[in-house]
Each structure stands twice: as C-alpha cells, then as structure tokens.
Design a protein around this motif. Structure first.
Motif, PDB file in Angstrom:
ATOM      1  N   LEU A 342      -9.117  -5.650   8.584  1.00  0.00           N
ATOM      2  CA  LEU A 342      -8.640  -4.585   9.462  1.00  0.00           C
ATOM      3  C   LEU A 342      -7.209  -4.204   9.105  1.00  0.00           C
ATOM      4  CD1 LEU A 342     -10.036  -5.567  12.967  1.00  0.00           C
ATOM      5  CD2 LEU A 342     -10.851  -3.794  11.425  1.00  0.00           C
ATOM      6  N   TYR A 343      -6.951  -2.929   9.248  1.00  0.00           N
ATOM      7  CA  TYR A 343      -5.599  -2.383   9.049  1.00  0.00           C
ATOM      8  C   TYR A 343      -4.680  -2.942  10.132  1.00  0.00           C
ATOM      9  CZ  TYR A 343      -2.178   1.388   9.914  1.00  0.00           C
ATOM     10  OH  TYR A 343      -1.059   2.113  10.178  1.00  0.00           O
ATOM     11  N   ASP A 344      -3.462  -3.254   9.718  1.00  0.00           N
ATOM     12  CA  ASP A 344      -2.487  -3.804  10.648  1.00  0.00           C
ATOM     13  C   ASP A 344      -1.457  -2.723  10.947  1.00  0.00           C
ATOM     14  OD1 ASP A 344      -1.223  -6.772  11.353  1.00  0.00           O
ATOM     15  OD2 ASP A 344       0.267  -5.204  11.057  1.00  0.00           O
ATOM     16  N   ILE A 345      -1.072  -2.564  12.232  1.00  0.00           N
ATOM     17  CA  ILE A 345      -0.176  -1.437  12.555  1.00  0.00           C
ATOM     18  C   ILE A 345       1.298  -1.781  12.348  1.00  0.00           C
ATOM     19  CG2 ILE A 345      -1.838  -0.480  14.195  1.00  0.00           C
ATOM     20  CD1 ILE A 345       0.206  -1.318  16.418  1.00  0.00           C
ATOM     21  N   GLY A 346       1.562  -2.948  11.760  1.00  0.00           N
ATOM     22  CA  GLY A 346       2.943  -3.408  11.590  1.00  0.00           C
ATOM     23  C   GLY A 346       3.772  -2.550  10.648  1.00  0.00           C
ATOM     24  N   LYS A 347       5.068  -2.811  10.661  1.00  0.00           N
ATOM     25  CA  LYS A 347       6.005  -2.020   9.853  1.00  0.00           C
ATOM     26  C   LYS A 347       5.810  -2.311   8.363  1.00  0.00           C
ATOM     27  CE  LYS A 347      10.945  -0.833   9.837  1.00  0.00           C
ATOM     28  NZ  LYS A 347      10.828   0.565  10.243  1.00  0.00           N
ATOM     29  N   ASP A 348       5.596  -3.585   8.032  1.00  0.00           N
ATOM     30  CA  ASP A 348       5.451  -3.954   6.625  1.00  0.00           C
ATOM     31  C   ASP A 348       3.997  -3.815   6.208  1.00  0.00           C
ATOM     32  OD1 ASP A 348       8.148  -4.614   6.421  1.00  0.00           O
ATOM     33  OD2 ASP A 348       7.766  -6.562   7.344  1.00  0.00           O
ATOM     34  N   GLN A 349       3.751  -2.994   5.219  1.00  0.00           N
ATOM     35  CA  GLN A 349       2.388  -2.787   4.737  1.00  0.00           C
ATOM     36  C   GLN A 349       2.288  -3.296   3.311  1.00  0.00           C
ATOM     37  OE1 GLN A 349      -0.236  -1.517   6.410  1.00  0.00           O
ATOM     38  NE2 GLN A 349       0.869  -1.116   8.296  1.00  0.00           N
ATOM     39  N   ASP A 350       1.088  -3.731   2.931  1.00  0.00           N
ATOM     40  CA  ASP A 350       0.927  -4.255   1.571  1.00  0.00           C
ATOM     41  C   ASP A 350       0.632  -3.154   0.553  1.00  0.00           C
ATOM     42  OD1 ASP A 350      -1.687  -3.562   1.981  1.00  0.00           O
ATOM     43  OD2 ASP A 350      -2.361  -5.585   2.426  1.00  0.00           O
ATOM     44  N   GLU A 352       1.818   0.883  -0.638  1.00  0.00           N
ATOM     45  CA  GLU A 352       2.808   1.934  -0.384  1.00  0.00           C
ATOM     46  C   GLU A 352       2.163   3.204   0.174  1.00  0.00           C
ATOM     47  OE1 GLU A 352       3.200   3.163  -5.098  1.00  0.00           O
ATOM     48  OE2 GLU A 352       4.514   1.667  -4.179  1.00  0.00           O
ATOM     49  N   LEU A 353       0.833   3.250   0.110  1.00  0.00           N
ATOM     50  CA  LEU A 353       0.133   4.398   0.698  1.00  0.00           C
ATOM     51  C   LEU A 353       0.220   4.362   2.223  1.00  0.00           C
ATOM     52  CD1 LEU A 353      -3.261   4.370  -1.253  1.00  0.00           C
ATOM     53  CD2 LEU A 353      -1.420   6.007  -1.528  1.00  0.00           C
ATOM     54  N   LEU A 354       0.329   3.175   2.770  1.00  0.00           N
ATOM     55  CA  LEU A 354       0.143   3.009   4.212  1.00  0.00           C
ATOM     56  C   LEU A 354       1.458   2.967   4.983  1.00  0.00           C
ATOM     57  CD1 LEU A 354      -2.648   0.278   4.200  1.00  0.00           C
ATOM     58  CD2 LEU A 354      -2.893   2.742   4.216  1.00  0.00           C
ATOM     59  N   LYS A 355       1.346   3.412   6.248  1.00  0.00           N
ATOM     60  CA  LYS A 355       2.491   3.325   7.158  1.00  0.00           C
ATOM     61  C   LYS A 355       2.010   2.721   8.465  1.00  0.00           C
ATOM     62  CE  LYS A 355       5.490   6.445   8.187  1.00  0.00           C
ATOM     63  NZ  LYS A 355       5.918   7.785   8.641  1.00  0.00           N
ATOM     64  N   LEU A 403      -8.137   2.785  22.006  1.00  0.00           N
ATOM     65  CA  LEU A 403      -7.690   3.906  21.172  1.00  0.00           C
ATOM     66  C   LEU A 403      -8.483   3.903  19.867  1.00  0.00           C
ATOM     67  CD1 LEU A 403      -3.810   3.646  21.571  1.00  0.00           C
ATOM     68  CD2 LEU A 403      -5.479   4.689  23.088  1.00  0.00           C
ATOM     69  N   GLN A 404      -9.159   5.002  19.609  1.00  0.00           N
ATOM     70  CA  GLN A 404      -9.939   5.112  18.380  1.00  0.00           C
ATOM     71  C   GLN A 404      -9.098   5.703  17.250  1.00  0.00           C
ATOM     72  OE1 GLN A 404     -14.458   5.397  20.081  1.00  0.00           O
ATOM     73  NE2 GLN A 404     -13.704   7.090  18.880  1.00  0.00           N
ATOM     74  N   CYS A 405      -9.624   5.592  16.041  1.00  0.00           N
ATOM     75  CA  CYS A 405      -8.981   6.172  14.855  1.00  0.00           C
ATOM     76  C   CYS A 405      -7.535   5.700  14.698  1.00  0.00           C
ATOM     77  CB  CYS A 405      -9.016   7.698  14.874  1.00  0.00           C
ATOM     78  SG  CYS A 405     -10.655   8.385  14.957  1.00  0.00           S
ATOM     79  N   ILE A 406      -7.307   4.406  14.762  1.00  0.00           N
ATOM     80  CA  ILE A 406      -5.962   3.898  14.495  1.00  0.00           C
ATOM     81  C   ILE A 406      -5.865   3.643  13.002  1.00  0.00           C
ATOM     82  CG2 ILE A 406      -4.274   2.097  14.986  1.00  0.00           C
ATOM     83  CD1 ILE A 406      -4.967   4.071  17.304  1.00  0.00           C
ATOM     84  N   GLY A 407      -5.159   4.539  12.346  1.00  0.00           N
ATOM     85  CA  GLY A 407      -5.087   4.494  10.879  1.00  0.00           C
ATOM     86  C   GLY A 407      -6.127   5.397  10.271  1.00  0.00           C
ATOM     87  N   LYS A 413      -0.716   8.291   8.043  1.00  0.00           N
ATOM     88  CA  LYS A 413      -0.628   6.832   7.991  1.00  0.00           C
ATOM     89  C   LYS A 413      -1.215   6.298   6.690  1.00  0.00           C
ATOM     90  CE  LYS A 413       1.037   6.624  12.155  1.00  0.00           C
ATOM     91  NZ  LYS A 413       2.492   6.506  12.316  1.00  0.00           N
ATOM     92  N   GLY A 414      -1.786   7.193   5.888  1.00  0.00           N
ATOM     93  CA  GLY A 414      -2.242   6.783   4.564  1.00  0.00           C
ATOM     94  C   GLY A 414      -3.731   6.591   4.407  1.00  0.00           C
ATOM     95  N   ILE A 415      -4.511   6.743   5.474  1.00  0.00           N
ATOM     96  CA  ILE A 415      -5.965   6.565   5.354  1.00  0.00           C
ATOM     97  C   ILE A 415      -6.647   7.852   5.804  1.00  0.00           C
ATOM     98  CG2 ILE A 415      -7.967   5.258   6.173  1.00  0.00           C
ATOM     99  CD1 ILE A 415      -6.181   2.830   6.464  1.00  0.00           C
ATOM    100  N   GLU A 416      -7.300   8.523   4.856  1.00  0.00           N
ATOM    101  CA  GLU A 416      -7.940   9.792   5.199  1.00  0.00           C
ATOM    102  C   GLU A 416      -9.355   9.584   5.711  1.00  0.00           C
ATOM    103  OE1 GLU A 416      -7.421   8.674   2.256  1.00  0.00           O
ATOM    104  OE2 GLU A 416      -5.805   9.793   1.281  1.00  0.00           O
ATOM    105  N   TYR A 417      -9.949   8.447   5.308  1.00  0.00           N
ATOM    106  CA  TYR A 417     -11.369   8.318   5.580  1.00  0.00           C
ATOM    107  C   TYR A 417     -11.655   7.867   7.009  1.00  0.00           C
ATOM    108  CZ  TYR A 417     -10.314   3.394   4.497  1.00  0.00           C
ATOM    109  OH  TYR A 417      -9.769   2.139   4.477  1.00  0.00           O
ATOM    110  N   CYS A 418     -12.914   8.085   7.430  1.00  0.00           N
ATOM    111  CA  CYS A 418     -13.388   7.639   8.735  1.00  0.00           C
ATOM    112  C   CYS A 418     -13.906   6.219   8.569  1.00  0.00           C
ATOM    113  CB  CYS A 418     -14.502   8.575   9.189  1.00  0.00           C
ATOM    114  SG  CYS A 418     -15.491   7.941  10.553  1.00  0.00           S
ATOM    115  N   SER A 419     -13.530   5.325   9.472  1.00  0.00           N
ATOM    116  CA  SER A 419     -13.964   3.933   9.329  1.00  0.00           C
ATOM    117  C   SER A 419     -15.365   3.700   9.865  1.00  0.00           C
ATOM    118  CB  SER A 419     -12.964   2.988   9.983  1.00  0.00           C
ATOM    119  OG  SER A 419     -11.775   2.973   9.247  1.00  0.00           O
TER     120      SER A 419
END
Lengths: 672, 157, 294
Positions: A342-350, A352-355, A403-407, A413-419
């Motif tokens: 799962l995507y993490d909403i934290g400041k540090d991302q692994d 560079e695409l993600l925020k 909340l849906q669609c987080i990321g 936020k760097g993710i265009e696709y639907c999960s």
C-alpha cells in the motif's frame, strides 16, 4: 544450379486488379535459375498448395517463391506445403505483392513493375537459402513461482495438480500474503482466512510443491525451458527440520513490543515470532534487527545477552549461528506473483514520482489509518479480536470517515491509475463497521464508485441502502486532530457545498503499488516493467499472463491492481500456459539464429557486448592433447533470438544469421 | 542489367519526371508490419520503393546501404521500431548509433546524407509509413538521380 | 543582499505598514531593496478573471522592466502580486509563443529571467542574518503563522516550499525568538477579495481561523499578505461577535522581525491596526528581562 519455382497469386481480385500477375509470372520465368513460373487465382487454397507440391515433385525444385500476400499472413502455410512435398520448408519464401504493392498503388504498370522487382529480389535470396531445421531445446519440466500470496499459491497448486513439480518461493516467514490479513472478502463477506488457510496447507503438503519461505530469488540464468535459479534462504535462526512449532520460544522472548507486520502495526509481536497463528509453515523466525542477542552481537559485545528462546526450546532448534544459504533450482518456466503493497501518505517517499499528503498531516494524525489496518481491526484474529476500536485510546468510534482514491487517480501525487479494489473494500468496511457498531455512522468520500464485477454493484448498493453508509461525492481537502475528534474539511461536488465534519476515526483507501524491489527482480528476469514497477504483460489483450521474456509469466497484483478473483484467474491462466509448455520434452524454435565462423573470429567479443540476451559465450579451442589454442565467440542457440545485431557489429564478419545471411541479403540488393 | 531496364520501363504517366529508385531496409516486427497495415488500410503511396525485410534494424549492416547505392538506388530508407519498443529489447539502439556514425561516413564518401531517411515506424503506424515513403521519394526526386556510382559501374569492365 | 522590489498597490495603501516595516528593518539585516522603476499593477483579482493575455501582460511589463534594470530576483511581498508575477514568469518560460505575443503587446523584449520571490522565501533565506541582528528576542511570545492561499499555492507556481505543510514563516519567527504554535487553519482561505461582495462568507471563514489561533493560545496571528491582514484585522470584531476569548492582533511577518530587531512599534505601523496591539506590545516590553538573562 538452382531450380526455383515461382508462384504468383491473384488473391481473387486483390492482387490481380492492380498487378498483371500473368506478366509477373512470365517475367520471373525468364530469370536465371527459375524453371517454373505460374500464376493462380488463390494460391493459399488447397488446389493452390497442391500446385506448389506437385511442382516441387515434378520439377525437382530446390526453392519456392510465392508472390502473394505478406509473409506474416501465409509464410507458415506455404512452408508447410513445401515441407509436405519433401523440400526443406526454409527454402520457401514469399514476395509481398499485396499489402506492399497492389493495395497501395493505383497505376497498373507501376505496380506490376514493382511486383516483378520484389519477386526477383526474393528469387535471388532463395537461391542462397540453406535448408534449416528447427532448433530443439530440452525442457526442464518443473516451474518456479515467486511469491506465496493467493496468486502464487493458486498457480503452484494448479501446476502441481497438473503433474509438474513446483518450487514456491516466499520472502516472508509464511505463505498467505495479504489475503491472510483480510477479515472478510467482498462481495460475499466470506471469511478470508477460512477460504485461504486450507489452500496454504494444501500447498505446504503437496508432494510436488517444494516450499521455500523466508527466501528470495537471488539470480536467474538461462532461458525458456532451461532456467537456473539461485534462491537465497535467509537465516531463520531456527532449524526447520527440528522445530515442532510449540511456541515456547515466543512465550519466553522478553522483547514483545515490536509492531506486528501482520497486524499492520496495530498489534505487537516478539523478536522470535511466527507472523500469525495459522502461518505455514508454523516455524518461527528471529528478527535479528530487534532480538537483544543479535543487537548486542552487532554492537560488538562478547557477552551473551539473553538466549532465553534457545533455553526454552526442548528440541534445540534455535540456532543463533545459522547463515543465509544459497540453493540452485532448475526450472523450465517462472511465474512472477509478488503482489502489492500500500502507498504510504508520509512525507518521505521511495520514488521521486510520488508525493505524500501534507494536507492529511503526512500520516502523523492519530486514528487516521489505512484500509489494511481497518481489516486487522475488523478481523477476529486481529489485535482487538474483531472489535472496531480506535488505536489511540481504544474507544469505539461512533463516526468513521472513509476516504477513497488516496494516491490513486491523482497525478499530483504521482499515481494516475485506479487501484481498482478500493471502491469495493471501502463498501465492505462500511458494512463490517455497521455490523459491529450498530449506532455508528460511516461516511465515504468518493470520486466515482467503480463497482464493475459480478455482484459488485449490488454490494455497494447494499452498503448504502441497507447498512446506511453515507456516500459523499467529493474530496477531503484537509484533516487534522481537534481534541478528541478528527476534523474533516471537504467538499460535496453534487450539492456544491463545502463540508466540515468531525470523525472519531478516518480510514484511507490508499493506492495499491507493486512490491518494493520490483525493478531489481524484473531485471533479474529480463522482463519489462512500467514506471511504477508493475510487470508488463506481453500483450494487453491477447497475451495477458505472458511477459516479453519467453517462459516467464505474471499473475496477480504485481501486473496491475487486482482483486482476489482476478488474481486467481490470472494464476490459473499462467498454470495452464505452463502446463502446456511443460508438456513438451523439447521446445521447437525458428532456426533464425546466429552462428560464428570460428576460423576467422578474432575473439574481440564486440558481439558479446551488443547481445541483449547474453547468448554469446566464450569457447575454448584446444588441440588434441587438450592445450588451449585460442578462445572464440560461440552463440548459444537456445538463447539467441536472432536479431542479428552481432553480425552488423562484427569487424571480421565472422558471424552469420541463418535465414538472413549476408550472401542472401546482398543477393537481394543486387537484384534491386 | 535489371536496373537499367527497370528505369527505361517506367510508366508513361511519369514519363519526363525523374522517378527515383528507393531501397528500404526495414525490421520485421515494426516497420514491415506497419507497411502491411498501410496495405490493409489502403494507404496510397508512390511505387518507387523496393523493400528488404530483416529481423531487426540491428541486423542492418551499413554495407547494405552502400550496396544499394552501388546497384542504382537514388535513395534509401532505414526504418524500425521506435526507441524503447524494439522486439529484441535494444537492437534499434545499436542501429541508431551505427547510423549516426554512418552519416559522417556518407558525407566523407560524397553521398548527400539527404538521400537516406532514418525513421521509426511502429506496427500501428501504417499512415506514417506512407508519409515516410512519399516524403523520401519527393526529397530524392528533388536531389536528382544518384549517378556517381552508375557512371563508375559503366566504366568498370 | 540586493534584490529587486515590487511593492504593488496594497503596500502603498491598506498594507502601508507592510512596506514601511520591511523598509525599516531591511538595512539592519543587509537586505537592499531596489524598487523596479515605473512598475505597474500586477492585475490581481480582476485581470486573470477576465482576460488571460492581459493577466500575463500586466505583470510581464514589470518583469520586463526588472530585466531591463538588471535585476535577477524580484521580491513581491504582497501574496497576490507574488502569485501574479510568478504565474506570468512560469507561463512565459514554458510557452515561447506566449512570450512572443506578450513581447509584441508590451513592445519590449521579455525573457522572464528574473526570479520572483515571496517575502517568506527571502526572509527564510536570511534567518541567520535575522538571528544575528535580534536585539529584543520575542521569547515567550506564541505566534500563529498564517499562510492563506496564494503564498504557497498553486504548487506549480509557488514551488518554494511544501504547499500542503509550509514551515517557512515558523522558521522566521523562531529566528526572532518567538514560539510558533501548532495550529490547523494556517492554510485556510480568509475570503480574499470577497471582503466587500460576500462579507458574510469572509466573516465565517475568518471566524474559524481566528478561533483556531485562540485555541492554540496564540498571542498574535502572523501574515504575509495585505488581503489576509485586512480581512482578519478589520473584520475581527464582527467575527468574534458573540464569541468567547480575546481578540488576536494580526501582524505582518515584517512587523514581527522589526519588533525583534528593536524597532519602535509606532514606526512599524502597529498603531494603525484595528485590533488593538497595545497589550501585545506590552507583552514584548515586559519580556526583555527574562530574555536577556537567557
């Protein structure tokens, strides 16, 4: 001297309308070496093919040129006919006078001219064609499955049930994957563990499945039918053969406050642990980064700290000095089923695409959890024994906001696709919540409800209509802790009203991402992957479980977000593909491969450097007494894919590509 | 010689206008298939191109191009998969580097580099293939016949 | 440090003290402000709602002048000016045809080379200078730093810091010795230009901001935008009508720095606010004893 037969097809009117086929046959009949040249209405029809066969026999042809459609259309047909007449099929080639001529030109004169030229060029090439035979490569009739989640388990079981051996590799201490963490599954509200655990046990006990848990794929060599896979068995610190899973070690471990990965950080575990009670195998592992014994040792202390687990073990199965070991397995096919995280909403991302989500406090606001954490809260085997309680103070929340669609679907936020699965599991969560907390109110903020699937839309309707979930179409712009509650600032896009509300708990449906390290694994397997790290399938419609590397297949959420039924379907599809592949003792391949003229090779190995497949090997040439005379390049026919890049690179022209030799191509150009 | 007869036999419609002869070296997976698509889509184009199918642009030896000029080509098209889409992962990258160097060599040999078109045409770009063909023919037509080698050939016994 | 200066209209009218306080302390920290000669309106609020070309061309003229006058950086303290100038500069750089069009309209070349900076960006770059120049540390003061919208958004334009969780103002007030409180409304909208047309909305929005600052125990709200200032200051009495709690003075970040640098509150324009600043000033002047001990 060549004896070539030329067969010009009318393709009904398709060719004959624009090309004077009779003239083509007549002109080509005059070419040196052509002893038979005819035209016919439908060359690919049975009578047409019979004409070719009869001509081969009658005129003792040494080569066949069919001037008709694209070789992509009918080369196989005419090669089969040629072989049927006893001539090597690779002595038959096609001149494309339909797609590349009659269909794209209007002038009959010019098109006829072009058709004659094209046929002549192929005639000259075929004169230099050599009889080739398909390459046979042996097949190791077993498969490797990487990943022991539901997709991997299903693939392994299907292949093993089909009669082939399977090596199943799982990086965690137990198989089961994410599905073992889930409480109930949509759209039936089946208990996840109840349906999964029997399959885990079945995989474990299957006589044809060899299970490596707490292990990872180190390297992969070879090619379809002949992979050599090195697996790193990480040091468990527990002897698998001796341990009987009694659990005494866990009971005495003094270090019991480690956040449990299985409980998504909401529960605690000891340093020596089995991830969950139904783990398969039920053998603990020592977390060396957290165990006091290993921590003291890592700091260089010579004093023996702790060691209680070893003392408690009646079987002497705890081995502190165990090391990682490497094992090699030979397999013919590989399934990648590494799943998701799962995507993490934290400041540090692994990446560079993600925020992260600064507007949601970067994951620092208490009682804002993700979907997997909610699963653990709702699960009877979870840290709260299935009671929905807030992590911060253990109180029962009377208002939960989902909340849906987080990321997901958020390019900023760097993710265009639907999960894909979130709409469904959020609906499920609202129902589980309502079933457990009757007076509670679930509110869902959504962008769209995507509930395509059997029984899926009905399920979301049920959540809304029967279980009273309040669905608000809109996004939450900000959330923060306000004393006891979480303040939600959002917007209802249907009514056009801003919304400000309080929640006791917030559940974020965070995006599905491929597992960490996918790029490295994909490179080991030479399969392509997208910018997010999802494995690319060979064709999005027609080859959904194959990859661009022959013999490597893909199943489940490592290819794109997938729910359980999708993953299982993909897994069974890979199994069927692999059983088909492994039903052969040998594989047949087009003989379009490179070969080296050892007499002129100067061993510069430019060819080795440009080969994308690692097909060029070093070959020692020795005299009779075994002394090394020199080293030359040598092409592994099983690995070579026949692109011919090595030929164009070779400074001494010591390489040839069967089917496309320099002589053949030059002859075609000379006839230009 | 085949080339000479072919030139003399040009259709009356184009009489008087210089009709260049173009050789095309294309890869099997992208451009050849793209040209097939042009056919199935009935994309009309000028008939001056003669095509040689190869597995990959990586296979294309620059000697082929020189040989084509020697045998009477006025222009050459080299086309394969788009960078990143090579059927063989990276053959077209090697080809791209090779042709970058080859252009220098062409200048050195006195062949106008505008006589050679390097392009990427995928299996789904039938229309683009038609454009590449027509543009190359028009460009080479404007440059006029490539006579240097033909004269040489005639002089050589 | 020498920097181009675009005061904009607000800093000559309702936000006079923003301009005056900045100019007053700038020399003390080595900040030299060079006003763009013949600058014009940035076009805020009305231009970008009516005509895109106009909304770019207006700020572009000032930017072109800055370039002509050899400035590589331009400080625009007003958040709205900052946003307009920066939008123009980003769009001009990304779109050569727009650049050509604007240049034709302006009848002067424009390359948009000058970087537009906000007050928070410039001052946070100079926190070391500020810390060194502080004579009256604001120890014991709790301040709620308020960003509003245009100072940090949209992220593509105001790319200086995290648009969802900015911290630059907090850094500056800590350099002044004050404590930046944690609060949650620092990015809410104050109602901006709706002050006259939708007063009710502005009061409702402002109320939640001021109440949150009160709840966080702030002695003052720190702003960097004349529009935010006028809304939160001028309308605060209406916002707090019927509410409990004391009024919260609203100060410009430049006034805070000025106070820490020991400048007279009067000269920094603190007397010109609607919400009384006297108790706040009182608090500072009682601080030194403890602060100097520390």
């Amino acid at each position: 001297m060549s004896r070539i037969g030329v067969f010009v097809c009318h393709c009904g009117e398709n060719i004959a309308r624009t090309v004077d086929t009779a003239a083509v046959a007549q002109e080509c009949g005059k070419l040196p070496g052509v002893i038979h040249s005819v035209d016919y209405k439908y060359m690919c029809s049975d009578p047409g093919q019979l004409m070719v066969k009869q001509a081969i026999a009658e005129h003792k042809l040494t080569g066949v040129v069919v001037a008709a459609c694209s070789p992509h259309m009918h080369e196989k047909t005419f090669r089969r006919a040629t072989a049927g007449a006893g001539l090597n099929p690779f002595l038959c080639e096609m001149a494309n006078v339909r797609e590349h001529c009659s269909w794209i030109h209007e002038s009959r004169t010019a098109a006829t001219e072009k058709a004659i030229d094209a046929t002549r060029m192929i005639v000259e090439k075929v004169k230099r064609n050599a009889p080739l035979s398909p390459i046979h490569i042996p097949v190791t009739r077993r498969a490797l499955v990487i990943g022991g989640g539901i997709a991997g388990i299903q693939a392994a079981l299907d292949i093993a049930d089909g009669g082939r051996e399977v090596v199943l590799v799982e990086k965690e201490p137990s198989i089961g994957g994410h599905m073992s963490q889930l409480s109930e599954t949509f759209p039936t509200l089946d208990c996840s563990q109840c349906i999964l655990t029997p399959r885990m046990v079945e995989a474990f006990q299957h006589p044809r499945i060899k299970l490596y848990t707490y292990s990872e794929v180190e390297s992969v060599d070879g090619y379809i039918g002949n992979f050599k896979v090195t697996i790193r068995k990480k040091a468990r610190s527990v002897d698998e053969a001796n341990c009987n899973g009694c659990g005494a070690c866990q009971a005495v471990c003094p270090n019991k406050k480690i956040p449990s990965e299985f409980d998504a950080g909401l529960g605690k575990r000891s340093a020596i642990y089995v991830p969950f009670p139904q783990a398969v195998p039920n053998i603990p592992v020592i977390d060396r980064e957290r165990c006091s014994y290993f921590r003291a040792k890592a700091k260089g202390s010579t004093k023996v700290v702790c060691g209680k687990c070893a003392e408690a073990c009646g079987k002497g199965a705890v081995h502190f000095d165990q090391q990682d070991t490497l094992v090699t397995e030979d397999v013919g096919a590989i399934v990648v089923a590494t799943g998701y995280r799962l995507y993490d909403i934290g400041k540090d991302q692994d990446s560079e695409l993600l925020k992260g989500y600064g507007e949601y406090g970067y994951g620092t606001v208490p009682d804002v959890i993700d979907g997997m954490q909610f699963e653990r809260l709702a699960s009877a085997s979870g840290p709260t024994a299935g009671k929905i309680l807030r992590p911060s103070d253990g109180k029962e929340p009377t208002s939960v906001v989902f909340l849906q669609c987080i990321g997901s679907r958020d390019p900023s936020k760097g993710i265009e696709y639907c999960s894909k699965i979130c709409c469904m599991y959020v609906a499920k969560h609202t129902m589980l919540y309502k079933h457990k907390v009757h007076h509670g109110q679930a509110t869902v903020f959504y962008m769209d409800i995507r509930a395509a699937g059997k029984g899926y839309d009905e399920f979301t309707r049920r959540a809304i209509e029967e279980d009273g979930a309040r669905y608000v179409r809109g996004r939450v712009s900000r959330l923060y802790r306000d004393g006891e509650v979480i303040k939600i600032l959002g917007f209802d896009t249907l009514s056009g009203e801003p919304i400000e509300m309080d929640a006791d708990m917030v559940v974020l449906a965070t995006a599905m991402r491929p597992q960490a390290g996918m790029a490295e694994l994909a490179q080991k397997l030479s399969v392509s992957y997208d910018k997010h790290g999802f494995i690319n399938e060979a064709h999005p419609k027609l080859r959904p479980v194959e990859t661009n590397t022959a013999g490597v297949f893909v199943a489940g959420a490592c290819q794109s977000p997938r729910d359980i039924p999708d993953s299982v379907a993909m897994a069974s599809a890979t199994a069927s593909k692999i059983l088909g592949l492994l039903s052969n003792e040998q594989l047949e391949r087009e003989p379009t491969v490179a070969r080296v003229d050892e007499s002129t090779c100067s061993a510069c190995f430019h060819c080795e450097r440009v080969c994308a497949y690692g097909a060029v090997e070093h070959k020692d040439i020795r005299d009779r007494s075994g002394n090394l005379v020199r080293v030359v390049a040598s092409v592994n026919k099983g690995v070579c894919q026949g692109c011919g890049t090595c030929l164009a690179t070779c400074p001494s022209k010591s390489l040839e590509l069967d089917g496309f030799t320099d002589a053949q191509i030059h002859a075609a150009i000379m006839a230009f | 010689m085949s080339t000479a007869t072919a030139i003399e036999n040009k259709s009356p419609a184009s009489a008087g206008r210089f009709e260049p002869r173009i050789a095309a070296f294309v890869c099997n997976w992208c451009t050849y298939t793209g040209a097939d698509l042009a056919g199935t889509s009935r994309v009309q184009m000028m008939p001056n191109v003669r095509m040689v199918r190869l597995p990959c642009t990586g296979r294309i030896d620059t000697a082929f191009i020189i040989k084509a000029f020697e045998r009477g080509a006025d222009g050459v098209i080299v086309s394969g998969c788009h960078p990143g889409d090579c059927h063989y992962s990276e053959g077209n990258y090697h080809a791209r580097r090779r042709f970058a160097m080859f252009k220098e060599l062409m200048n050195f040999m006195g062949i106008d580099e505008r006589r050679v078109t390097f392009s990427w045409v995928s299996a789904s770009e039938g229309r683009k293939w038609g454009d590449v063909v027509d543009e190359t023919i028009e460009r080479v037509r404007a440059l006029g016949p490539f006579d240097d080698y033909k004269t040489l050939l005639e002089e050589t016994p | 440090m020498k920097i181009g200066y675009f005061p904009g209209c607000s800093l000559h009218s309702t936000g006079r003290e923003f301009n005056e306080s900045l100019r007053l302390f700038a020399p003390a920290i080595g900040l030299e402000l060079e006003e763009i000669k013949d600058w014009n309106c940035c076009g805020a609020t009305s231009a970008h709602a009516t005509n895109h070309l106009l909304s770019i061309a207006l700020p572009a003229r000032s930017l072109a002048l800055a370039e002509e006058q050899g400035m590589s950086e331009v400080l625009a303290p007003c958040a709205a000016c900052y946003s307009r100038l920066r939008t123009a500069s980003v769009e001009l750089r990304e779109n050569p045809s727009l650049q050509k069009e604007v240049s034709e309209v302006l009848e002067r070349p424009i390359a948009a080379t000058a970087e537009v900076r906000s007050i928070s960006e410039v001052l946070s770059r100079m926190t070391a200078d500020i810390r060194g120049a502080v004579v009256q540390p604001l120890a014991g003061l709790k301040l709620a730093c308020y960003y509003g919208c245009l100072l940090v958004r949209p992220p593509k334009i105001a790319s200086f810091e995290d648009s969802e969780m900015p911290t630059s103002l907090e850094g500056i007030v800590s350099a002044c010795g004050a404590e930046a409180v944690h609060w949650d409304r620092k990015l809410d909208c104050c109602g901006g230009g709706m002050s006259l047309s939708r007063t009710g909305s502005v009061i409702r929005l402002g109320r939640s901001i001021v109440s949150d600052a009160q709840k966080a125990g702030a002695h003052a709200i720190v702003v960097a935008c004349p529009m935010c200032h006028s809304n939160l200051d001028f309308r605060q009495r209406a916002m707090l009508k019927g509410q409990e709690g004391e009024v919260v003075p609203v100060l410009y970040i430049t006034q805070i720095v000025g106070l820490a640098l020991g400048l007279e509150p009067e000269k920094l324009g603190l007397r010109r606010h609607f919400v009384k600043t006297a108790p706040f000033i009182q608090r500072i002047t009682t601080v030194p004893a403890t602060a100097q001990e520390a």
